[in-house]
Scaffold this motif. Sequence first.
Motif, short mmCIF file in Angstrom:
data_model
loop_
_atom_site.label_atom_id
_atom_site.label_comp_id
_atom_site.label_asym_id
_atom_site.label_seq_id
_atom_site.Cartn_x
_atom_site.Cartn_y
_atom_site.Cartn_z
N GLY A 126 40.37 36.00 38.88
CA GLY A 126 39.37 35.05 39.33
C GLY A 126 38.76 35.45 40.65
N TYR B 74 44.19 32.35 53.73
CA TYR B 74 43.41 33.19 54.63
C TYR B 74 43.16 32.40 55.91
CZ TYR B 74 42.07 36.91 51.37
OH TYR B 74 42.07 37.99 50.53
N THR C 61 40.69 46.50 40.12
CA THR C 61 39.43 46.00 39.59
C THR C 61 39.13 44.65 40.21
OG1 THR C 61 40.62 45.02 37.74
CG2 THR C 61 39.67 47.18 37.39
N SER C 62 37.88 44.28 40.12
CA SER C 62 37.40 43.08 40.80
C SER C 62 38.21 41.86 40.39
CB SER C 62 35.93 42.85 40.46
OG SER C 62 35.45 41.73 41.15
N GLY C 63 38.72 41.18 41.37
CA GLY C 63 39.47 39.96 41.13
C GLY C 63 40.94 40.18 40.92
N GLU C 64 41.34 41.40 40.59
CA GLU C 64 42.75 41.65 40.31
C GLU C 64 43.60 41.39 41.54
OE1 GLU C 64 44.44 44.99 37.58
OE2 GLU C 64 44.20 45.78 39.61
N SER C 65 43.09 41.82 42.66
CA SER C 65 43.82 41.58 43.90
C SER C 65 43.12 40.51 44.71
CB SER C 65 43.91 42.87 44.73
OG SER C 65 44.41 42.58 46.02
N GLY C 66 43.86 39.52 45.14
CA GLY C 66 43.27 38.48 45.99
C GLY C 66 43.36 38.83 47.44
N GLU C 67 43.90 40.02 47.75
CA GLU C 67 44.03 40.42 49.14
C GLU C 67 42.80 41.24 49.51
OE1 GLU C 67 47.66 42.39 50.15
OE2 GLU C 67 47.04 42.76 52.22
N LEU C 68 41.85 40.54 50.10
CA LEU C 68 40.61 41.17 50.51
C LEU C 68 40.65 41.51 52.00
CD1 LEU C 68 39.76 39.97 47.76
CD2 LEU C 68 37.56 39.39 48.82
N TYR D 232 46.69 31.43 47.60
CA TYR D 232 46.39 32.38 48.68
C TYR D 232 46.06 31.62 49.96
CZ TYR D 232 45.97 36.46 45.62
OH TYR D 232 46.23 37.50 44.77
N SER E 94 44.62 35.81 38.30
CA SER E 94 44.68 37.23 38.62
C SER E 94 43.31 37.87 38.71
CB SER E 94 45.51 37.98 37.56
OG SER E 94 46.85 37.60 37.64
N TYR F 147 43.44 37.94 55.45
CA TYR F 147 44.49 37.57 54.49
C TYR F 147 45.79 37.28 55.24
CZ TYR F 147 48.30 38.45 51.18
OH TYR F 147 49.45 38.36 50.44
N GLU G 161 26.73 36.34 41.54
CA GLU G 161 26.56 34.90 41.57
C GLU G 161 25.07 34.57 41.52
OE1 GLU G 161 29.38 32.40 41.82
OE2 GLU G 161 29.83 34.25 40.74
N ILE H 123 30.53 41.11 39.66
CA ILE H 123 30.21 39.71 39.90
C ILE H 123 28.81 39.63 40.51
CG2 ILE H 123 30.73 37.64 41.27
CD1 ILE H 123 33.66 38.45 41.20
N TYR I 22 29.90 38.53 50.85
CA TYR I 22 30.01 37.09 50.99
C TYR I 22 28.95 36.63 51.99
CZ TYR I 22 34.53 36.41 48.62
OH TYR I 22 35.54 36.32 47.69
N LYS J 141 43.66 30.98 42.73
CA LYS J 141 42.88 31.82 41.83
C LYS J 141 43.79 32.47 40.81
CE LYS J 141 41.59 36.18 43.12
NZ LYS J 141 42.32 36.87 42.12
#
Lengths: 109, 115
Positions: free
Chosen positions: A95, A36, B97-104, A34, A93, A46, B58, B56, B35, A91
Amino acid sequence: DAKTTQPPSMDCAEGRAANLPCNHSTISGNEYVYWYRQIHSQGPQYIIHGLKNNETNEMASLIITEDRKSSTLILPHATLRDTAVYYCIVKTSYGKLTFGQGTILTVHP
Amino acid sequence: DTAVSQTPKYLVTQMGNDKSIKCEQNLGHDTMYWYKQDSKKFLKIMFSYNNKELIINETVPNRFSPKSPDKAHLNLHINSLELGDSAVYFCASSHGTSGESGELFFGEGSRLTVL
């Protein structure tokens, strides 16, 4: 998730292509790459992501080497507004999206 | 229309106070995040919620308590503020679901200064 290595800073002339490298030599088969960016005083944005194949969208192109150990983000015609910190992240899927130090790209007139 | 909006944008307060930062997204996403970006510009994930459930968490001090009244909102409440809490806090959201998409999709950030 695998670690990435990026140069701390790069310069580019306005109108030229900006090629930002990223090493991810420990990337696993199920990890995506990815990209960003974070323009000063704004939230991260993104740009693009890929798994194996090269990808292109309206913002940039992503070139991933065949062994997937490195990739390059290409901004084809950099503008002053592209000055930002660029983050390369790998990452799985499911993570977490973990940001490193990134590359500070400065586009000069 | 702003996709992910945070309020307030700036917050200056004294040590020991309790403060909240609100976040709302109008993208219809199921997952929201907080974050923290410190003075060295490192961006670290704190929490993630999917459909109002914590996914999540942390290693964040329990002085930080996220609250999600519905899937479009994720607020961050901080008790007994310390100097080290000074940072920019970013809210984000994503599909699935959390983490499934890395496009935030990130908000513009809330700069917290603790004196």
